[in-house]
Design a protein around this motif. Structure first.
Motif, mmCIF file in Angstrom:
data_model
loop_
_atom_site.group_PDB
_atom_site.id
_atom_site.type_symbol
_atom_site.label_atom_id
_atom_site.label_comp_id
_atom_site.label_asym_id
_atom_site.label_seq_id
_atom_site.Cartn_x
_atom_site.Cartn_y
_atom_site.Cartn_z
ATOM 1 N N GLY A 133 11.764 43.519 43.825
ATOM 2 C CA GLY A 133 13.148 43.103 43.629
ATOM 3 C C GLY A 133 13.212 41.583 43.493
ATOM 4 N N PHE A 134 12.089 40.975 43.089
ATOM 5 C CA PHE A 134 11.997 39.516 43.035
ATOM 6 C C PHE A 134 12.532 38.926 41.730
ATOM 7 C CE2 PHE A 134 8.206 40.326 45.956
ATOM 8 C CZ PHE A 134 8.967 40.138 47.097
ATOM 9 N N GLY A 135 13.086 39.783 40.834
ATOM 10 C CA GLY A 135 13.624 39.260 39.576
ATOM 11 C C GLY A 135 12.562 39.197 38.494
ATOM 12 N N TRP A 136 13.025 39.077 37.257
ATOM 13 C CA TRP A 136 12.105 39.127 36.113
ATOM 14 C C TRP A 136 11.097 37.989 36.114
ATOM 15 C CZ3 TRP A 136 12.108 34.908 32.996
ATOM 16 C CH2 TRP A 136 13.244 34.087 33.050
ATOM 17 N N GLN A 137 11.475 36.848 36.672
ATOM 18 C CA GLN A 137 10.590 35.683 36.618
ATOM 19 C C GLN A 137 9.388 35.823 37.569
ATOM 20 O OE1 GLN A 137 9.560 33.045 34.875
ATOM 21 N NE2 GLN A 137 11.135 31.510 35.227
ATOM 22 N N LEU A 138 9.614 36.409 38.739
ATOM 23 C CA LEU A 138 8.554 36.463 39.758
ATOM 24 C C LEU A 138 8.097 37.870 40.112
ATOM 25 C CD1 LEU A 138 9.947 33.755 42.224
ATOM 26 C CD2 LEU A 138 8.376 33.460 40.309
ATOM 27 N N ARG B 149 4.353 29.274 38.418
ATOM 28 C CA ARG B 149 4.894 30.620 38.618
ATOM 29 C C ARG B 149 4.034 31.396 39.619
ATOM 30 N NH1 ARG B 149 6.990 34.478 33.836
ATOM 31 N NH2 ARG B 149 4.868 34.364 33.074
ATOM 32 N N ALA B 152 5.037 30.338 43.040
ATOM 33 C CA ALA B 152 6.306 30.927 43.458
ATOM 34 C C ALA B 152 6.138 32.409 43.783
ATOM 35 C CB ALA B 152 7.359 30.741 42.364
ATOM 36 N N ARG B 153 5.306 33.097 42.987
ATOM 37 C CA ARG B 153 5.043 34.522 43.252
ATOM 38 C C ARG B 153 4.383 34.700 44.617
ATOM 39 N NH1 ARG B 153 4.624 38.218 38.933
ATOM 40 N NH2 ARG B 153 2.936 39.220 40.063
ATOM 41 N N VAL B 156 7.165 33.974 47.321
ATOM 42 C CA VAL B 156 8.215 34.977 47.473
ATOM 43 C C VAL B 156 7.653 36.229 48.154
ATOM 44 C CG1 VAL B 156 8.018 36.293 45.296
ATOM 45 C CG2 VAL B 156 10.259 35.903 46.309
ATOM 46 N N ARG B 157 6.347 36.434 48.013
ATOM 47 C CA ARG B 157 5.706 37.571 48.681
ATOM 48 C C ARG B 157 5.260 37.192 50.090
ATOM 49 N NH1 ARG B 157 5.568 38.110 43.510
ATOM 50 N NH2 ARG B 157 5.677 40.153 42.521
ATOM 51 N N ALA B 180 13.136 33.741 45.312
ATOM 52 C CA ALA B 180 13.477 34.513 44.114
ATOM 53 C C ALA B 180 14.853 34.107 43.594
ATOM 54 C CB ALA B 180 13.460 36.011 44.430
ATOM 55 N N ALA B 183 14.548 30.604 42.006
ATOM 56 C CA ALA B 183 13.777 30.658 40.756
ATOM 57 C C ALA B 183 14.610 31.283 39.641
ATOM 58 C CB ALA B 183 12.482 31.447 40.952
ATOM 59 N N GLN B 184 15.368 32.327 39.962
ATOM 60 C CA GLN B 184 16.184 32.997 38.944
ATOM 61 C C GLN B 184 17.284 32.075 38.424
ATOM 62 O OE1 GLN B 184 14.434 35.329 37.927
ATOM 63 N NE2 GLN B 184 15.622 37.192 37.938
#
Lengths: 290, 290
Positions: A133-138, B149, B152-153, B156-157, B180, B183-184
């Motif tokens: 559910g982290f969005g399309w970017q991540l 990116r 950030a990934r 966010v995890r 997230a 970033a969005q």
């Protein structure tokens, strides 16, 4: 006559239903994207208003006793949006609505793959944990956006086969290099429109598409297992997992031990949740006949 | 006095240099992003104008005999942009300028990793083949955007460690989920700003950062090898590969058999290319002392 309103504000469309407490539908309407996390607040508001007003057309507003709205992402609802309802609405996450769209059980795991992808563990209609559910970017791995981006990646690298042909045709690209130019110029989420091409090419035996389907399904299953507790109900929701196709079939196979059920319309589930607030015994099967 | 102008219009900055035919610099200036593929044409034009006018300040425009401008992506230059130069400019791809920034040899392979990432095989100052360069949405693997990116990934995890801490701090995020959301909401390419955090965390021993560096370097090496012919010159360009750091070191190690050299300033290389058009023996080492 006492009625309830249920609203499902999704990334693709907003749907509203007005039903009696025993699940008889007396009004139904749909409009465009009503997710304020995906489009501008004013656009989302206008779409939600259209769906709600449409569903309430011909209904005595004095009879509305409860309303539930399911929203993805940002769940803050402004007074402006609340004013659309004859009664103060209950606002819940779209994952709560999605679970209720598959089972009357107040607890369980829902896996949604639509434009985005998320899994949520829900206990007593409350979210207690999520995965992705982290969005399309991540993130949103295995979502329609993810599938579409993989298709474009495959095409821009000139991987030969049906999928590349379908992507070039869909984008109106004369050659592979143009795919990158067109993708860069479009709004990022437009890549989600390529997802059906992956299913189509996979059904026709394209190896690149089959690989994307397999990876996408594996990622969705992994997201599901990050929060699922064996023995609890499992519900599949979102266009990628409720419409027939290779991704849905692959995910169902991977999750077979958890016996997942498929979610029905979210707006009907929202109406059932609304009905429960005034009539705890409101029959789930009447709102969501299987 | 006869002089030439060289311009390098990059994703981060635009740089212009005015030099004599034997490489003596008489004017130099830099401004913001002048890549019309990355920002609006009017913004790019204004930045290029600032850099060019700055470099020409105090120079007799009547003495300008040649101009070369290196542009990434879209190489179409409008009459408006051409009017900035006292003489009709020669417009070449940024990869052509990048090769010339590393070697006087008219042929060879250049690997650029800046905001984006691309490898190009160049023969006689002409691009004959490229690898990647597909943009942040579909490619640019190993670029600053890609590195950012991945950071950030990782954050966010909630992957524990220094990298996650640095990303949260940089974004002003209170917790992982906020990463997230932030970033969005930001322009997609803003993630490139996180790339230096990967280098910093890697230098301090963070395993997540080390893994990103290793993968990014491997992807850049793969992109390079898609077009490189052993035995021809190899040049590394772009901020990720010209500034000291773990990604540069890892890529240099992977490409060691090809003995890659590091590109100098692109604007100086563009000025040398301009000088060559009027004085074929213009000395490369004078424009780009190593």
């Amino acid at each position: 006559m006492a009625v309830v309103i249920g609203v499902d504000a999704g990334g693709t469309s907003s749907r509203a239903v007005v039903a009696t407490l025993d699940g008889h539908v007396v009004g139904h309407a749909r409009a465009g994207c009503g997710n304020p996390a995906a489009v501008s607040a004013s656009h989302a508001y206008a779409q939600l208003k259209a769906a709600i007003d449409g569903a309430l057309a011909g209904v005595d507003r004095g009879g509305v006793v409860a309303a539930t709205i399911g929203l993805a992402g940002i769940e803050a609802v402004t007074a402006e949006l609340e004013a659309l309802f004859p009664v103060p609405p209950q606002v819940v996450g779209d994952v709560v609505v999605a679970l209720a769209a598959g089972t009357p059980d107040p607890s369980g795991t829902v896996l949604i793959a639509g434009t985005g992808a998320i899994a949520a563990k829900i206990i007593d209609h409350t979210i207690v944990g999520t995965a992705d559910g982290f969005g399309w970017q991540l993130g949103d791995e295995g979502s329609a956006f993810w599938l579409g981006r993989q298709a474009a990646r495959s095409a821009v690298r000139a991987r030969p086969g049906l999928l590349t042909e379908l992507v070039l045709k869909h984008l109106g690209a004369h050659d592979h290099e143009q795919v990158a130019v067109i993708a860069q110029a479009a709004p990022p989420l437009a890549l989600a429109e390529l997802a059906p091409l992956v299913s189509q090419a996979c059904e026709e035996g394209d190896p690149a598409a089959a690989e994307i389907v397999e990876r996408g399904a594996a990622l969705l299953a992994r997201t599901f297992h990050e929060v699922h507790e064996p023995g609890t109900p499992a519900v599949l929701a979102g266009s990628v997992l409720t419409n027939d196709g290779p991704v849905r079939r692959a995910v169902r196979e991977l999750l077979a031990p958890s016996a997942p059920v498929t979610a029905g319309p979210g707006e009907a589930a929202a109406a059932w949740l609304a009905a429960r607030t005034v009539s705890p015994e409101a029959p789930h099967r009447a709102f969501l006949p299987s």
